[in-house]
Design a protein around this motif. Structure first.
Motif, PDB file in Angstrom:
ATOM      1  N   ALA A  61       9.824   2.300 -42.184  1.00  0.00           N
ATOM      2  CA  ALA A  61       9.487   1.840 -43.526  1.00  0.00           C
ATOM      3  C   ALA A  61       9.711   0.347 -43.710  1.00  0.00           C
ATOM      4  O   ALA A  61       9.087  -0.281 -44.577  1.00  0.00           O
ATOM      5  CB  ALA A  61      10.301   2.612 -44.568  1.00  0.00           C
ATOM      6  N   ILE A  65       6.462  -0.829 -45.338  1.00  0.00           N
ATOM      7  CA  ILE A  65       6.674  -1.037 -46.767  1.00  0.00           C
ATOM      8  C   ILE A  65       7.383  -2.362 -47.036  1.00  0.00           C
ATOM      9  O   ILE A  65       6.984  -3.126 -47.918  1.00  0.00           O
ATOM     10  CB  ILE A  65       7.495   0.124 -47.367  1.00  0.00           C
ATOM     11  N   VAL A 169      11.923  -0.857 -49.841  1.00  0.00           N
ATOM     12  CA  VAL A 169      11.046  -1.006 -51.002  1.00  0.00           C
ATOM     13  C   VAL A 169      11.311  -2.338 -51.698  1.00  0.00           C
ATOM     14  O   VAL A 169      10.375  -3.053 -52.096  1.00  0.00           O
ATOM     15  CB  VAL A 169      11.265   0.173 -51.974  1.00  0.00           C
ATOM     16  N   ALA A 174       7.800  -3.379 -53.542  1.00  0.00           N
ATOM     17  CA  ALA A 174       6.974  -2.191 -53.756  1.00  0.00           C
ATOM     18  C   ALA A 174       7.649  -1.217 -54.706  1.00  0.00           C
ATOM     19  O   ALA A 174       7.657  -0.005 -54.481  1.00  0.00           O
ATOM     20  CB  ALA A 174       6.686  -1.517 -52.414  1.00  0.00           C
ATOM     21  N   GLU A 175       8.222  -1.728 -55.785  1.00  0.00           N
ATOM     22  CA  GLU A 175       8.977  -0.879 -56.713  1.00  0.00           C
ATOM     23  C   GLU A 175       8.149   0.244 -57.329  1.00  0.00           C
ATOM     24  O   GLU A 175       8.708   1.223 -57.844  1.00  0.00           O
ATOM     25  CB  GLU A 175       9.603  -1.731 -57.804  1.00  0.00           C
ATOM     26  N   LEU A 177       6.824   2.446 -55.812  1.00  0.00           N
ATOM     27  CA  LEU A 177       7.090   3.637 -55.007  1.00  0.00           C
ATOM     28  C   LEU A 177       8.326   4.401 -55.471  1.00  0.00           C
ATOM     29  O   LEU A 177       8.580   5.509 -54.999  1.00  0.00           O
ATOM     30  CB  LEU A 177       7.259   3.259 -53.535  1.00  0.00           C
ATOM     31  N   HIS A 178       9.104   3.831 -56.374  1.00  0.00           N
ATOM     32  CA  HIS A 178      10.292   4.539 -56.862  1.00  0.00           C
ATOM     33  C   HIS A 178       9.926   5.903 -57.438  1.00  0.00           C
ATOM     34  O   HIS A 178      10.662   6.881 -57.266  1.00  0.00           O
ATOM     35  CB  HIS A 178      10.997   3.709 -57.933  1.00  0.00           C
ATOM     36  N   GLU A 180       7.576   7.887 -56.497  1.00  0.00           N
ATOM     37  CA  GLU A 180       7.313   8.843 -55.425  1.00  0.00           C
ATOM     38  C   GLU A 180       8.619   9.442 -54.903  1.00  0.00           C
ATOM     39  O   GLU A 180       8.688  10.630 -54.591  1.00  0.00           O
ATOM     40  CB  GLU A 180       6.569   8.175 -54.272  1.00  0.00           C
ATOM     41  N   LEU A 181       9.631   8.616 -54.801  1.00  0.00           N
ATOM     42  CA  LEU A 181      10.916   9.117 -54.303  1.00  0.00           C
ATOM     43  C   LEU A 181      11.529  10.121 -55.272  1.00  0.00           C
ATOM     44  O   LEU A 181      11.985  11.193 -54.871  1.00  0.00           O
ATOM     45  CB  LEU A 181      11.865   7.945 -54.069  1.00  0.00           C
ATOM     46  N   ARG A 314       4.377  10.680 -48.448  1.00  0.00           N
ATOM     47  CA  ARG A 314       3.912   9.690 -47.474  1.00  0.00           C
ATOM     48  C   ARG A 314       4.813   9.773 -46.257  1.00  0.00           C
ATOM     49  O   ARG A 314       5.989  10.148 -46.349  1.00  0.00           O
ATOM     50  CB  ARG A 314       3.886   8.293 -48.075  1.00  0.00           C
ATOM     51  N   GLU A 316       6.523   7.835 -44.426  1.00  0.00           N
ATOM     52  CA  GLU A 316       7.818   7.156 -44.451  1.00  0.00           C
ATOM     53  C   GLU A 316       8.861   7.930 -45.248  1.00  0.00           C
ATOM     54  O   GLU A 316      10.062   7.791 -45.003  1.00  0.00           O
ATOM     55  CB  GLU A 316       7.671   5.752 -45.053  1.00  0.00           C
ATOM     56  N   PHE A 317       8.427   8.742 -46.212  1.00  0.00           N
ATOM     57  CA  PHE A 317       9.353   9.512 -47.045  1.00  0.00           C
ATOM     58  C   PHE A 317       9.472  10.972 -46.604  1.00  0.00           C
ATOM     59  O   PHE A 317      10.258  11.730 -47.174  1.00  0.00           O
ATOM     60  CB  PHE A 317       8.906   9.477 -48.509  1.00  0.00           C
TER      61      PHE A 317
END
Length: 350
Positions: A61, A65, A169, A174-175, A177-178, A180-181, A314, A316-317
């Protein structure tokens, strides 16, 4: 220490994401200023045991990312070897992110000291605010969780992984993406519920074997190492976590021929190869168990059995979803063998 503690830990994973992903993200947002982010040219992710496995899972990541190359390193290796040349010949400053759930791991403390002496910017990711690593690092990302109990690392592993990914992140700005987590809480909960009954059945096979192999690539090479570690720590079962292709090159020759092989096959760059390795393992006589998204016929075609993952992330997660099976399996194998985590005595049931 009773193996059931692992199941209790797994049951808390979804709530931990739901309750703390936002808080940890805000803390990560305060770690690095804009100019500091722009100055970083490379990242080392340092840890020991579960923290090292989390580092390996988070490593991809940082490039995809975070926009900077990342490298996972065991704490001793970093101190003895990597720290000698980690800051030479590269563009930009080196960031060293060192994880320790307890905050007291001696090798991680030594790595932070070596990194600071060499001029790197250091960040400690820890579940224990005020612990020794918080004094050894210049910055601290606390990923502390309430209600902890003695156990092989499960909730702490997820928290360390989350902390490292949030730093990636932050580096990449790339905040977005928070969300998605945090949204992974639902799929994690559904995967936990689906995995329990399947683990009881699979434990019968695993407990009768002298060992096991867990295979994954990319971020899920770290997941494979974590999964193998849970079988060792919790059930005393010799297990190895290996890259897909490395297993095909070497460990496929290990005997007995029907040794269980657990293949992690999330959607992503290694998906097709995971299916091919599963098929090759079955041809060799191995008992093949594939961990894959529900309904993924391509990945599970060669499997004797499957662990279904509910939902998709994704790549990476994806480690948040693909490690859950191992916690259940380790607990049930330990119970079938009459063993306790870390070879603890029956009276140590707390």
């Amino acid at each position: 220490m009773n193996p059931e503690v692992l199941i209790r830990q797994a049951a808390r994973l979804a709530d931990d994401l739901r309750e703390f992903a936002g808080l940890f993200a805000r803390r990560a947002g305060d770690l690095l200023s804009g100019p500091e982010r722009a100055s970083i040219g490379q990242v080392y992710l340092v840890g020991q045991g579960d923290s090292y496995h989390a580092a390996c899972a988070a490593e991809p990541a940082f490039a995809s990312i975070g926009g900077v190359p990342g490298r996972a390193a065991g704490a001793f290796r970093f101190s003895a070897y990597d720290s000698r040349w980690a800051h030479r010949g590269g563009a930009g400053r080196t960031l060293v992110v060192a994880a320790s759930a307890s905050g007291r791991t001696p090798a991680v403390l030594a790595a932070l000291e070596r990194a600071r002496d060499a001029g790197a910017l250091t960040v400690a990711v820890t579940g224990t605010p005020g612990s020794p690593v918080t004094g050894a690092a210049e910055r601290v990302l606390a990923v502390d969780l309430p209600g902890q109990e003695p156990s092989p690392g499960v909730r702490t592993y997820q928290a360390s992984l989350l902390g490292m990914l949030l730093i990636a992140v932050r580096l990449g700005g790339a905040e977005a993406l928070h969300g998605e987590l945090a949204a992974l809480a639902g799929p994690v909960a559904a995967t936990h519920e689906a995995t329990g009954p399947r683990a009881r059945a699979e434990a019968e096979h695993a407990a009768g074997s002298p060992g096991a192999a867990v295979l994954g690539s990319g971020p899920n090479h770290g997941t494979a190492m974590f999964a193998a570690a849970k079988l060792v720590e919790s059930a005393g079962l010799p297990a190895v976590g290996q890259d897909l292709e490395e297993w095909a090159h070497v460990e496929r020759w290990a005997r007995p021929r029907d040794t269980p092989v657990y293949v992690l096959a999330p959607p992503g760059h290694a998906h097709g190869h995971a299916g091919a390795i599963a098929a090759r393992a079955r041809e060799l006589g191995k008992r093949v168990v594939v961990v894959a998204e529900r309904g993924d016929a391509a990945a599970t075609r060669a499997a004797h059995a499957t662990f279904e993952v509910a939902g998709r992330a994704r790549e990476e997660f994806s480690p948040f979803l693909y490690h859950v099976f191992a916690v259940h399996l380790a607990a049930r194998v330990a119970q079938r063998l009459g063993r306790r985590p870390f070879q603890s005595r029956p009276e140590e049931n707390h």
